[in-house]
Design a protein around this motif. Sequence first.
Motif, PDB file in Angstrom:
ATOM      1  N   ARG A  57       0.731  -1.098   0.040  1.00  0.00           N
ATOM      2  CA  ARG A  57       0.165   0.201   0.101  1.00  0.00           C
ATOM      3  C   ARG A  57       0.921   1.315   0.139  1.00  0.00           C
ATOM      4  NH1 ARG A  57      -5.721  -0.665   2.740  1.00  0.00           N
ATOM      5  NH2 ARG A  57      -6.026  -2.992   2.104  1.00  0.00           N
ATOM      6  N   SER A  58       1.848   1.245   0.714  1.00  0.00           N
ATOM      7  CA  SER A  58       2.872   2.459   0.725  1.00  0.00           C
ATOM      8  C   SER A  58       3.463   2.696  -0.637  1.00  0.00           C
ATOM      9  CB  SER A  58       3.823   2.460   1.931  1.00  0.00           C
ATOM     10  OG  SER A  58       4.893   1.193   1.713  1.00  0.00           O
ATOM     11  N   GLU A  77       2.112   1.818  -3.483  1.00  0.00           N
ATOM     12  CA  GLU A  77       1.097   2.189  -4.457  1.00  0.00           C
ATOM     13  C   GLU A  77       0.857   3.698  -4.225  1.00  0.00           C
ATOM     14  OE1 GLU A  77      -2.439  -0.417  -3.874  1.00  0.00           O
ATOM     15  OE2 GLU A  77      -1.273  -1.930  -5.098  1.00  0.00           O
ATOM     16  N   ARG A  78       1.012   4.194  -3.054  1.00  0.00           N
ATOM     17  CA  ARG A  78       0.716   5.566  -2.687  1.00  0.00           C
ATOM     18  C   ARG A  78       1.822   6.362  -3.431  1.00  0.00           C
ATOM     19  NH1 ARG A  78      -0.857   5.575   3.150  1.00  0.00           N
ATOM     20  NH2 ARG A  78       1.241   4.293   3.138  1.00  0.00           N
ATOM     21  N   LEU A  79       3.017   5.991  -3.308  1.00  0.00           N
ATOM     22  CA  LEU A  79       4.134   6.676  -4.175  1.00  0.00           C
ATOM     23  C   LEU A  79       4.009   6.632  -5.614  1.00  0.00           C
ATOM     24  CD1 LEU A  79       7.269   5.329  -1.863  1.00  0.00           C
ATOM     25  CD2 LEU A  79       6.054   7.597  -1.711  1.00  0.00           C
ATOM     26  N   ARG A  80       3.370   5.966  -6.141  1.00  0.00           N
ATOM     27  CA  ARG A  80       3.055   6.180  -7.617  1.00  0.00           C
ATOM     28  C   ARG A  80       2.367   7.386  -8.100  1.00  0.00           C
ATOM     29  NH1 ARG A  80       1.317   0.232  -9.691  1.00  0.00           N
ATOM     30  NH2 ARG A  80       2.774  -0.956  -8.237  1.00  0.00           N
TER      31      ARG A  80
END
Length: 156
Positions: free
Chosen positions: A150-151, A153-156
């Motif tokens: 999840r972290s 995916e947040r960075l994308r």
Amino acid sequence: TIMLQRIQTVYLLIVAALGFAMLFLPIANMQAGTELFTFDVFGLNAGAGPETQQVYRTWSLAVITIITAVLPFVTVFMYKKRMLQIRFCIFNAILLICFYALFAFFVWITYGKYSATHFGIEFALSFPLVNLILTYLAVRNIGADEALVRSLERLR
């Protein structure tokens, strides 16, 4: 492909192996006078050796043991669905606690029914507790993987 490089896979495979081992090992013994009873997940057996006879059946205990042995093995192959893995592990942990409650109930019933004078536990009775600890560790590691994904995916 199976995710063998993940530590939770090792934990879950050990849980499955110990669960299957419980199907073949005695978990307790009782003595009533001169007669010796052995307790396994399928029931209470009188006698020893080839002339062993089952005197009390505990099919529900056997079903719980089979489910708690198969479920972790199935859970290993659901590595792409981490939240479902966590749910399966929690369900397995609940079943492991139910195993001890049901076992205590059957001991209480048979102890009085056969007027037992001595009760002893076998090594295999510790397997569900070990499985509970390993399941907890697997849930923690699966949760950490989910948080990492999840972290990222947040960075994308």
